[in-house]
Design a protein around this motif. Structure first.
Motif, PDB file in Angstrom:
ATOM      1  N   ASP A 176      -6.755 -63.207  -6.772  1.00  0.00           N
ATOM      2  CA  ASP A 176      -6.876 -61.763  -6.950  1.00  0.00           C
ATOM      3  C   ASP A 176      -8.261 -61.237  -6.591  1.00  0.00           C
ATOM      4  OD1 ASP A 176      -5.751 -59.371  -7.499  1.00  0.00           O
ATOM      5  OD2 ASP A 176      -6.141 -59.427  -9.656  1.00  0.00           O
ATOM      6  N   ASN A 177      -8.807 -61.721  -5.465  1.00  0.00           N
ATOM      7  CA  ASN A 177     -10.122 -61.255  -5.022  1.00  0.00           C
ATOM      8  C   ASN A 177      -9.987 -60.067  -4.072  1.00  0.00           C
ATOM      9  OD1 ASN A 177     -11.092 -63.343  -6.497  1.00  0.00           O
ATOM     10  ND2 ASN A 177     -12.352 -64.202  -4.896  1.00  0.00           N
ATOM     11  N   GLN A 178     -11.060 -59.314  -3.948  1.00  0.00           N
ATOM     12  CA  GLN A 178     -11.007 -58.079  -3.152  1.00  0.00           C
ATOM     13  C   GLN A 178     -11.117 -58.339  -1.650  1.00  0.00           C
ATOM     14  OE1 GLN A 178     -13.946 -55.264  -4.488  1.00  0.00           O
ATOM     15  NE2 GLN A 178     -13.395 -53.800  -2.894  1.00  0.00           N
ATOM     16  N   VAL A 179     -11.956 -59.303  -1.304  1.00  0.00           N
ATOM     17  CA  VAL A 179     -12.137 -59.622   0.124  1.00  0.00           C
ATOM     18  C   VAL A 179     -11.658 -61.048   0.382  1.00  0.00           C
ATOM     19  CG1 VAL A 179     -13.852 -59.965   1.956  1.00  0.00           C
ATOM     20  CG2 VAL A 179     -14.073 -58.047   0.394  1.00  0.00           C
ATOM     21  N   ILE A 180     -10.878 -61.194   1.447  1.00  0.00           N
ATOM     22  CA  ILE A 180     -10.294 -62.500   1.755  1.00  0.00           C
ATOM     23  C   ILE A 180     -10.680 -62.896   3.177  1.00  0.00           C
ATOM     24  CG2 ILE A 180      -8.113 -63.730   2.098  1.00  0.00           C
ATOM     25  CD1 ILE A 180      -6.917 -61.721  -0.002  1.00  0.00           C
ATOM     26  N   LEU A 181     -11.235 -64.083   3.318  1.00  0.00           N
ATOM     27  CA  LEU A 181     -11.596 -64.595   4.645  1.00  0.00           C
ATOM     28  C   LEU A 181     -10.581 -65.668   5.024  1.00  0.00           C
ATOM     29  CD1 LEU A 181     -15.445 -65.148   4.018  1.00  0.00           C
ATOM     30  CD2 LEU A 181     -14.286 -63.035   4.638  1.00  0.00           C
ATOM     31  N   LEU A 182      -9.820 -65.416   6.067  1.00  0.00           N
ATOM     32  CA  LEU A 182      -8.766 -66.353   6.475  1.00  0.00           C
ATOM     33  C   LEU A 182      -9.187 -67.061   7.759  1.00  0.00           C
ATOM     34  CD1 LEU A 182      -5.629 -64.061   5.969  1.00  0.00           C
ATOM     35  CD2 LEU A 182      -6.369 -65.929   4.500  1.00  0.00           C
ATOM     36  N   ASP A 183      -9.292 -68.379   7.685  1.00  0.00           N
ATOM     37  CA  ASP A 183      -9.729 -69.144   8.853  1.00  0.00           C
ATOM     38  C   ASP A 183      -8.520 -69.824   9.502  1.00  0.00           C
ATOM     39  OD1 ASP A 183     -11.239 -70.364  10.733  1.00  0.00           O
ATOM     40  OD2 ASP A 183     -12.628 -71.328   9.341  1.00  0.00           O
ATOM     41  N   GLU A 184      -8.019 -69.230  10.543  1.00  0.00           N
ATOM     42  CA  GLU A 184      -6.865 -69.720  11.313  1.00  0.00           C
ATOM     43  C   GLU A 184      -5.668 -70.080  10.417  1.00  0.00           C
ATOM     44  OE1 GLU A 184      -7.652 -72.326  14.534  1.00  0.00           O
ATOM     45  OE2 GLU A 184      -9.726 -71.683  14.736  1.00  0.00           O
ATOM     46  N   PRO A 185      -5.142 -69.121   9.682  1.00  0.00           N
ATOM     47  CA  PRO A 185      -4.029 -69.429   8.777  1.00  0.00           C
ATOM     48  C   PRO A 185      -2.720 -69.741   9.502  1.00  0.00           C
ATOM     49  CG  PRO A 185      -4.418 -67.071   8.831  1.00  0.00           C
ATOM     50  CD  PRO A 185      -5.514 -67.698   9.628  1.00  0.00           C
ATOM     51  N   PHE A 186      -2.634 -69.383  10.799  1.00  0.00           N
ATOM     52  CA  PHE A 186      -1.367 -69.584  11.525  1.00  0.00           C
ATOM     53  C   PHE A 186      -1.382 -70.818  12.426  1.00  0.00           C
ATOM     54  CE2 PHE A 186      -2.065 -64.947  11.120  1.00  0.00           C
ATOM     55  CZ  PHE A 186      -1.052 -64.650  10.227  1.00  0.00           C
ATOM     56  N   SER A 187      -2.530 -71.487  12.505  1.00  0.00           N
ATOM     57  CA  SER A 187      -2.616 -72.566  13.501  1.00  0.00           C
ATOM     58  C   SER A 187      -1.634 -73.690  13.182  1.00  0.00           C
ATOM     59  CB  SER A 187      -4.043 -73.117  13.577  1.00  0.00           C
ATOM     60  OG  SER A 187      -4.343 -73.797  12.395  1.00  0.00           O
ATOM     61  N   GLY A 188      -0.908 -74.119  14.199  1.00  0.00           N
ATOM     62  CA  GLY A 188       0.019 -75.237  14.055  1.00  0.00           C
ATOM     63  C   GLY A 188       1.313 -74.913  13.339  1.00  0.00           C
ATOM     64  N   LEU A 189       1.590 -73.625  13.105  1.00  0.00           N
ATOM     65  CA  LEU A 189       2.805 -73.269  12.350  1.00  0.00           C
ATOM     66  C   LEU A 189       3.929 -72.848  13.298  1.00  0.00           C
ATOM     67  CD1 LEU A 189       1.341 -71.196   9.383  1.00  0.00           C
ATOM     68  CD2 LEU A 189       1.991 -73.604   9.413  1.00  0.00           C
ATOM     69  N   PHE A 190       5.159 -73.064  12.856  1.00  0.00           N
ATOM     70  CA  PHE A 190       6.307 -72.642  13.662  1.00  0.00           C
ATOM     71  C   PHE A 190       6.572 -71.151  13.383  1.00  0.00           C
ATOM     72  CE2 PHE A 190       7.897 -74.418   9.727  1.00  0.00           C
ATOM     73  CZ  PHE A 190       8.882 -73.536   9.318  1.00  0.00           C
ATOM     74  N   PRO A 191       7.278 -70.444  14.284  1.00  0.00           N
ATOM     75  CA  PRO A 191       7.382 -68.982  14.211  1.00  0.00           C
ATOM     76  C   PRO A 191       7.891 -68.443  12.867  1.00  0.00           C
ATOM     77  CG  PRO A 191       8.243 -69.777  16.290  1.00  0.00           C
ATOM     78  CD  PRO A 191       7.923 -70.986  15.484  1.00  0.00           C
ATOM     79  N   GLU A 192       8.847 -69.119  12.264  1.00  0.00           N
ATOM     80  CA  GLU A 192       9.394 -68.617  10.995  1.00  0.00           C
ATOM     81  C   GLU A 192       8.308 -68.591   9.909  1.00  0.00           C
ATOM     82  OE1 GLU A 192      11.938 -66.828   8.575  1.00  0.00           O
ATOM     83  OE2 GLU A 192      12.295 -67.183  10.725  1.00  0.00           O
ATOM     84  N   MET A 193       7.500 -69.653   9.880  1.00  0.00           N
ATOM     85  CA  MET A 193       6.430 -69.723   8.879  1.00  0.00           C
ATOM     86  C   MET A 193       5.347 -68.672   9.176  1.00  0.00           C
ATOM     87  SD  MET A 193       5.753 -71.335   6.121  1.00  0.00           S
ATOM     88  CE  MET A 193       6.343 -72.998   5.963  1.00  0.00           C
ATOM     89  N   ILE A 194       5.081 -68.433  10.468  1.00  0.00           N
ATOM     90  CA  ILE A 194       4.100 -67.402  10.845  1.00  0.00           C
ATOM     91  C   ILE A 194       4.573 -66.046  10.321  1.00  0.00           C
ATOM     92  CG2 ILE A 194       3.163 -66.102  12.827  1.00  0.00           C
ATOM     93  CD1 ILE A 194       2.999 -68.760  14.333  1.00  0.00           C
ATOM     94  N   LYS A 195       5.881 -65.796  10.428  1.00  0.00           N
ATOM     95  CA  LYS A 195       6.432 -64.523   9.961  1.00  0.00           C
ATOM     96  C   LYS A 195       6.241 -64.369   8.441  1.00  0.00           C
ATOM     97  CE  LYS A 195      10.700 -61.909  10.065  1.00  0.00           C
ATOM     98  NZ  LYS A 195      12.126 -62.087   9.949  1.00  0.00           N
ATOM     99  N   ILE A 196       6.533 -65.446   7.699  1.00  0.00           N
ATOM    100  CA  ILE A 196       6.393 -65.397   6.224  1.00  0.00           C
ATOM    101  C   ILE A 196       4.929 -65.138   5.849  1.00  0.00           C
ATOM    102  CG2 ILE A 196       6.579 -66.758   4.095  1.00  0.00           C
ATOM    103  CD1 ILE A 196       8.915 -68.276   5.461  1.00  0.00           C
ATOM    104  N   ILE A 197       4.025 -65.867   6.501  1.00  0.00           N
ATOM    105  CA  ILE A 197       2.597 -65.729   6.151  1.00  0.00           C
ATOM    106  C   ILE A 197       2.085 -64.346   6.562  1.00  0.00           C
ATOM    107  CG2 ILE A 197       0.269 -66.606   6.706  1.00  0.00           C
ATOM    108  CD1 ILE A 197       1.362 -69.404   6.437  1.00  0.00           C
ATOM    109  N   THR A 198       2.552 -63.836   7.698  1.00  0.00           N
ATOM    110  CA  THR A 198       2.133 -62.487   8.126  1.00  0.00           C
ATOM    111  C   THR A 198       2.551 -61.450   7.087  1.00  0.00           C
ATOM    112  OG1 THR A 198       2.424 -63.164  10.415  1.00  0.00           O
ATOM    113  CG2 THR A 198       2.257 -60.806  10.020  1.00  0.00           C
ATOM    114  N   GLU A 199       3.780 -61.575   6.601  1.00  0.00           N
ATOM    115  CA  GLU A 199       4.259 -60.626   5.577  1.00  0.00           C
ATOM    116  C   GLU A 199       3.396 -60.686   4.329  1.00  0.00           C
ATOM    117  OE1 GLU A 199       8.382 -61.528   4.945  1.00  0.00           O
ATOM    118  OE2 GLU A 199       8.954 -60.775   6.930  1.00  0.00           O
ATOM    119  N   LEU A 200       3.040 -61.914   3.930  1.00  0.00           N
ATOM    120  CA  LEU A 200       2.201 -62.073   2.729  1.00  0.00           C
ATOM    121  C   LEU A 200       0.813 -61.450   2.943  1.00  0.00           C
ATOM    122  CD1 LEU A 200       3.131 -65.746   1.756  1.00  0.00           C
ATOM    123  CD2 LEU A 200       3.705 -63.703   0.448  1.00  0.00           C
ATOM    124  N   ILE A 201       0.271 -61.650   4.134  1.00  0.00           N
ATOM    125  CA  ILE A 201      -1.062 -61.096   4.427  1.00  0.00           C
ATOM    126  C   ILE A 201      -1.000 -59.555   4.421  1.00  0.00           C
ATOM    127  CG2 ILE A 201      -2.823 -60.850   6.240  1.00  0.00           C
ATOM    128  CD1 ILE A 201      -2.279 -63.815   6.948  1.00  0.00           C
TER     129      ILE A 201
END
Lengths: 249, 288
Positions: free
Chosen positions: A167-192
């Motif tokens: 629950d922090n205000q600023v989030i630094l994401l370092d390549e959260p999508f690298s190596g993921l298949f498209p379905e997982m990228i979609k889930i993580i994008t929605e969460l972001i």
């Protein structure tokens, strides 16, 4: 607002960050792009106090971050993920999520023994939140699995859930999508996107330009430790040097 | 029967010792080779205060634990700044210093001659002089140690300890003051090691520096790895085995002249086999 001004980091005579200067607008997703070795991850490491800078400043809500320890920076409301997903291998998924939570009062030994009830109630509310987050992404059955027993994609997903727990205000994401298949990228994008909707500010290091163009309101381009362009994706894309060097125009 | 009681008491005291190292190494990842020094501080405090100055048993134990905690806290300031490998080496150095202080500060410790005539514990006028009663006392101490450490490691504080063990950078990014936690853990671990030392001193009624040398720290670590790091029950099991192994060797029929060496070779062999076949130990939840 996160403000970076003339940030210098020299290691062994090499200028890793060189007068790096940019602003990160509040409640936005700011993409940080550039070729390998541009200094993107090193900027995250530097912001978190893992290296001693040679000059410049990083201010967050008018508080200077340079010189602070990582936990002090976290207490100011900043959290990060790592390029190599760092789920803690020999503790459970639940413990991984709980380790990222902040308690209302410091978790001290006196609280363990003399305020056990209040601490336990707080703990239970965190456990419930962890359960509901895991259920939401279909990983509720993994709650007691060890971190090392998860797949790469699941590990990346848990890393994102930790951000909800922290629950922090600023989030630094370092390549959260690298190596993921498209379905997982979609889930993580929605969460972001949900994190941003709830008022968080995100900095995203990513090499996938399609994703950057889809999710980022603002983009900063780095090369050799310095900012070479910033603006919206279409603005930076129109800059010929950037397009040639990074976007493969 | 007397022999069984003797073993049970020794196992219980080693149980406390192994539990305290598990708290430090198994749950927080601080692999320390200086635990015998804090064990020795507890033993010598009780011995000196009761024999030379006539202190009561309880007061001498409390002072010993307090002294060990203060020394651990002070020592932890430079020690815990070091990374894992360097920390192990420096804790090794601290154990050697501790041993030589006990050996050479003769006016206080009586040097190599040790301190004899340590009386059995008397608590509120009740003497624990016989072995059955002494066993009751050490079992109470063992159970208290177990439940205190159990409460800590099962609490959110314990979750943070394990987070630090797994990755201290992630722990600090998560907002936990890693140095403060490590310092607290190292201090509490020393406190319980000193309790074990106080009990051992009153049980054996004689102590000497050799009982707190570097190899004892190694044996405590072997007991911990054998039982399993990160599991409190494993510590008690490890302590039982570490005490039973030399007894079993005694019955194998090795000559008395080489039994000490055989014991050390066996410990070494167990450690090698464990690391290859079952690195998490018998009940462990954590692999080095």
């Amino acid at each position: 607002m996160l403000q970076v001004r003339d940030l210098d980091l020299h290691i062994g005579g090499l200028k890793i960050l060189n007068h790096l200067t940019f602003d990160v607008p509040d409640q936005s997703i700011t993409g940080l792009i550039g070729p390998n070795g541009a200094g993107k991850s090193m900027f995250f490491n530097t912001l978190f106090g893992l290296f001693q800078v040679n000059g410049g400043s990083i201010r967050f809500n008018d508080v200077e971050l340079v010189g602070k320890k990582p936990h002090e920076i976290s207490h100011l409301g900043i959290i990060r993920t790592f390029q190599d997903a760092r789920l803690l291998p020999q503790i459970t998924v639940l413990e991984n999520l709980l380790a990222a939570t902040r308690y209302a009062e410091p978790t001290t030994l006196s609280r363990v023994f003399f305020h056990k009830k209040a601490l336990y109630q707080e703990y239970l509310s965190h456990v419930k939140r962890a359960q509901s987050l895991l259920k939401r992404v279909g990983l509720e059955s993994k709650i007691h699995a060890m971190g090392k027993d998860l797949s790469y994609g699941q590990t990346k997903l848990i890393e994102i859930l930790k951000l909800f727990m922290a629950d922090n205000q600023v989030i630094l994401l370092d390549e959260p999508f690298s190596g993921l298949f498209p379905e997982m990228i979609k889930i993580i994008t929605e969460l972001i996107l949900e994190l941003v909707k709830s008022g968080r500010t995100i900095m995203l290091v990513e090499h996938n330009m399609k994703l950057i163009s889809e999710v980022c309101n603002h983009v900063i381009v780095m090369d050799a430790g310095t900012t070479i362009a910033s603006g919206t994706f279409s603005q930076i894309r129109s800059k010929s040097a950037v397009a040639e060097a990074y976007l493969g125009d | 029967m007397d022999y069984i009681l003797h073993l049970a008491i020794t196992m219980s005291i080693w149980g406390i010792l192994t539990l305290s190292l598990n708290y430090v190494a198994g749950f927080t990842g601080i692999i320390s080779l200086s635990h015998a020094t804090f064990y020795g501080i507890g033993a010598y405090s009780t011995a000196i205060l009761t024999v030379k100055y006539g202190f009561s048993f309880l007061l001498s134990v409390a002072i010993g634990m307090f002294l060990a905690a203060v020394i651990a806290y002070i020592v932890s300031i430079p020690l815990l700044k070091l990374q894992e490998d360097a920390f192990i080496l420096v804790s090794f150095g601290f154990a050697i210093i501790g041993y030589h202080v006990l050996l050479n500060w003769q006016s206080i410790t009586n040097g190599a001659l040790g301190i004899k005539g340590i009386k059995a514990p008397v608590i509120f006028g009740f003497s624990f002089s016989g072995k059955p009663l002494f066993l009751c006392l050490v079992l109470v101490a063992l159970i208290c140690t177990y439940f205190i450490l159990h409460r800590i490691v099962k609490s959110p504080y314990g979750t943070i300890m394990k987070n630090i063990r797994e990755n201290s950078i992630v722990a600090s990014v998560n907002g936990h003051d890693v140095t403060a936690y490590k310092r607290s853990v190292y201090t509490v671990g020393a406190l319980f090691a000193a309790l074990a030392g106080s009990l051992m001193a009153t049980f054996l009624m004689f102590i000497e520096p050799k009982s707190f040398e570097l190899m004892i720290s190694v044996f405590i670590l072997i007991a911990l790895i054998l039982g399993g790091m990160g599991n409190l029950k494993g510590s008690i099991l490890g302590a039982v085995f570490i005490i039973l192994i030399p007894e079993i060797l005694r019955f194998v029929g090795f000559p008395n002249t080489i039994i000490g060496e055989m014991q050390q070779i066996t410990y070494g062999l167990i450690l090698v086999l464990l690391m290859i076949l079952r690195p998490q130990g018998l009940l462990g939840e954590y692999k080095i």
